[in-house]
Design an enzyme around this catalytic site. Sequence first.
Site, PDB file in Angstrom:
ATOM      1  N   TYR A   6       0.897  -1.157   0.000  1.00 30.95           N
ATOM      2  CA  TYR A   6       0.000   0.000   0.000  1.00 30.95           C
ATOM      3  C   TYR A   6       0.929   1.199   0.000  1.00 30.95           C
ATOM      4  CZ  TYR A   6      -3.352   3.521   1.483  1.00 30.95           C
ATOM      5  OH  TYR A   6      -4.136   4.637   1.548  1.00 30.95           O
ATOM      6  N   ASP A  71      -9.293   3.040   0.106  1.00 34.86           N
ATOM      7  CA  ASP A  71      -7.951   3.074   0.693  1.00 34.86           C
ATOM      8  C   ASP A  71      -7.823   2.031   1.814  1.00 34.86           C
ATOM      9  OD1 ASP A  71      -7.403   5.037  -1.098  1.00 34.86           O
ATOM     10  OD2 ASP A  71      -7.202   6.657   0.343  1.00 34.86           O
ATOM     11  N   ASP A  91       1.947  14.070   7.877  1.00 38.09           N
ATOM     12  CA  ASP A  91       0.623  14.136   7.275  1.00 38.09           C
ATOM     13  C   ASP A  91      -0.411  13.344   8.100  1.00 38.09           C
ATOM     14  OD1 ASP A  91      -1.017  14.819   4.841  1.00 38.09           O
ATOM     15  OD2 ASP A  91      -1.246  12.635   4.862  1.00 38.09           O
ATOM     16  N   GLU A  97      -3.360   6.082   8.600  1.00 43.20           N
ATOM     17  CA  GLU A  97      -3.121   4.801   7.930  1.00 43.20           C
ATOM     18  C   GLU A  97      -2.101   3.952   8.695  1.00 43.20           C
ATOM     19  OE1 GLU A  97      -4.193   6.786   3.596  1.00 43.20           O
ATOM     20  OE2 GLU A  97      -2.133   6.281   4.059  1.00 43.20           O
TER      21      GLU A  97
END
Lengths: 156, 156, 156, 156, 156, 156
Positions: A6, A71, A91, A97
């Site tokens: 990913y 996602d 970020d 994530e």
Amino acid sequence: MSKTIYFGSGWFNEDQLAAYNDAYMALEQNPTVDMYNSYIPREHQYHDLEVADHPELLHDREWSTGTFRGDINGIKTSDVTVAIYLPFDEDPGLAMEIGYAHAIGKHVLMVIPDEHYGEDINLMTWGGADNVIKMSQLSNYNFNRPTFDFYEGGVY
Amino acid sequence: MSKTIYFGSGWFNEDQLAAYNDAYMALEQNPTVDMYNSYIPREHQYHDLEVADHPELLHDREWSTGTFRGDINGIKTSDVTVAIYLPFDEDPGLAMEIGYAHAIGKHVLMVIPDEHYGEDINLMTWGGADNVIKMSQLSNYNFNRPTFDFYEGGVY
Amino acid sequence: MSKTIYFGSGWFNEDQLAAYNDAYMALEQNPTVDMYNSYIPREHQYHDLEVADHPELLHDREWSTGTFRGDINGIKTSDVTVAIYLPFDEDPGLAMEIGYAHAIGKHVLMVIPDEHYGEDINLMTWGGADNVIKMSQLSNYNFNRPTFDFYEGGVY
Amino acid sequence: MSKTIYFGSGWFNEDQLAAYNDAYMALEQNPTVDMYNSYIPREHQYHDLEVADHPELLHDREWSTGTFRGDINGIKTSDVTVAIYLPFDEDPGLAMEIGYAHAIGKHVLMVIPDEHYGEDINLMTWGGADNVIKMSQLSNYNFNRPTFDFYEGGVY
Amino acid sequence: MSKTIYFGSGWFNEDQLAAYNDAYMALEQNPTVDMYNSYIPREHQYHDLEVADHPELLHDREWSTGTFRGDINGIKTSDVTVAIYLPFDEDPGLAMEIGYAHAIGKHVLMVIPDEHYGEDINLMTWGGADNVIKMSQLSNYNFNRPTFDFYEGGVY
Amino acid sequence: MSKTIYFGSGWFNEDQLAAYNDAYMALEQNPTVDMYNSYIPREHQYHDLEVADHPELLHDREWSTGTFRGDINGIKTSDVTVAIYLPFDEDPGLAMEIGYAHAIGKHVLMVIPDEHYGEDINLMTWGGADNVIKMSQLSNYNFNRPTFDFYEGGVY
């Protein structure tokens, strides 16, 4: 044998874009990564619509949910979560994530541009990473034999 | 009956501190929250040592690991993860906690100061939240009967 | 001390409604259940809109997603998932909830109307349940001391 | 590169069997699926005993537990959970598997016979699916590059 | 407010029994533990049958599965997993429970008899524990405000 | 096609070492196992330091945490957890790994030396295993098509 990833990275300002491109090229050269079958979020915006081109999507819950679930699906269906990480521009999307991938048991590889490697990073994203390497190491990193190690930089 | 919370919030700049204090007071007034038995990360720095006072801790892996595992433990042992969220200053540590809490099945309540409610927030942290309220609603929010709802603001 | 429940039950035909009402009343009488703070899906349709009254919602993805995430949230935030189960009318929505609740580690209590207790049920929903009782036992079941036991009926 | 699947499908009535056979053949033709190493529940009944031939198994807890754990194991050890789904005959066992697979982070691909694609399906199984395709698309679906998308039909 | 526990402890030799009894009494005195509603595996052997009295159960898969699922259910339905741990007699059943509880996000409190506190313990069970205290601290430990800390003894 | 494994086995006494070597050789001969890319804990001690050579590591929390997280990472990044299991010498570290691997959804294959196959084993580690084979079966076991089965020996 190769692994799918990913590709966790922003592309919303110049610094992010530069790191995005460097990492993308390094991963394409890495023989232990199957980049063609990996999940690149930018190529999976819901129905190929990007907010930059369609500002009305900002308030469209079908688009938001579709992109979010896409996602999350990318993290779930890929072997490794790669996080292109800028210590000076951490970020929130990428951080989320990292937390998600860590909790569901994915290997999280953090990659930091060489000139910023060693700079302080946030404690929680640090703890979510299984290994932290320099950008210049990415093309040779063996994704088939991932190891744990601590980041050599500071943690605040 | 009352619920315990993980108090997710930064305290590293003035905006964060202001929101931190507003939220803390609101939660203490909320009869459905057991604030005394809730987990406040700032009160659980490993062995009560803070980086601000001891800059050498930045590179001390025992301290980092102890603090990280303490916070993860706080999320696990609390009923609800409350995320004090500033759209104009999205914090990577908080974002990681939202991702982690979402993945392990905790209710994530995002709280935004009234004057910034409605501003755009990141897509991934947005998707990790189960509900998003204004700061002024926090003292009356019923933690015993949490509901899902979408954020009314934009998502980028 | 009392426990909160996710009230898993259909209300889309007469048999389901009869069992729904029986179970609801039994749970309200049960001193180990905090029914007021429990999650009743029928009372949490997204923005209080029901498909029966608004058939256009069938194709509204905001409504579907909101209701789905609400119910998932109800399972997560409640102590026990109660599944009102009709062997002769096994409901796919309830079955999905049993699978989800089992996987995330919630206690799943299956409740079968007395006159149907012992009839064959599906193997996968059977395996997802931690205990299976008769409707007449529900008002006295001790939710504070849940035990595992096998269903006494058949499994196909 | 190819993926292994958990072949989620009933085989207990004519409609189920027809869809079962269509899907099986399509998957064998699909070059991105390793059908030989995939998990077909019907071929993994505990000690090769089927209830249809041995009705006494209905009450045999060793057989039930063995078959249940076998199927759960099949979901865990396969890359993707394929759910052959009939809107007019929604199966509780398959629905439970969708809930379980969704919760543990497997990609759930729902496949609906073309002539029934678009018909209403249950809200909870809908929410558990990551993508929903027609039977005729199954032989060409790229399992190496799964994407999220919403079902185009109704949800009740 | 009080917490329920899973009482992880062997009772199969004299050392285990002595620690079992000490811990049981300490927990009954602890005002932050609801011992009455906690899960004591010894009181939940399947259908109240113990192997010591019924050696034929050693090969009875219904009994084994029932007892196993009962204990797993006890870990899931209790707030905290307490592990009564003897460094000189590390129990595989308890170790498995520590691994399981850690993975599903339960707070794991390891308790070691005072005279053995500080002795070396296994690395993997060490890593699965969120805190390690002495037996003499157990009656006063605040289960409502659990904190993380490292074991002060050695790890091999 | 082949699978990677986490090689769960002690190497701290003669019995463990003998089983370790037998299993290692069998796995290298097994064409369905990619041993080169599998995770062998002994080859992943943090920074290649072993306690046997450096007894001071017993109290070094950076080393302990690094080794623990390395092994957890090995379980997460490998397809199957293989547990080389001695009924007469049940290892707590291995037992913890079985509990952890079971909880996060990995296939757990227990391997017992032929001469001890059938001896009683602990109930909780038994329940965590998906299949139990003899050492002599290991070189031919098909890791691409794992099945569930109960251990043929006793469970206490």
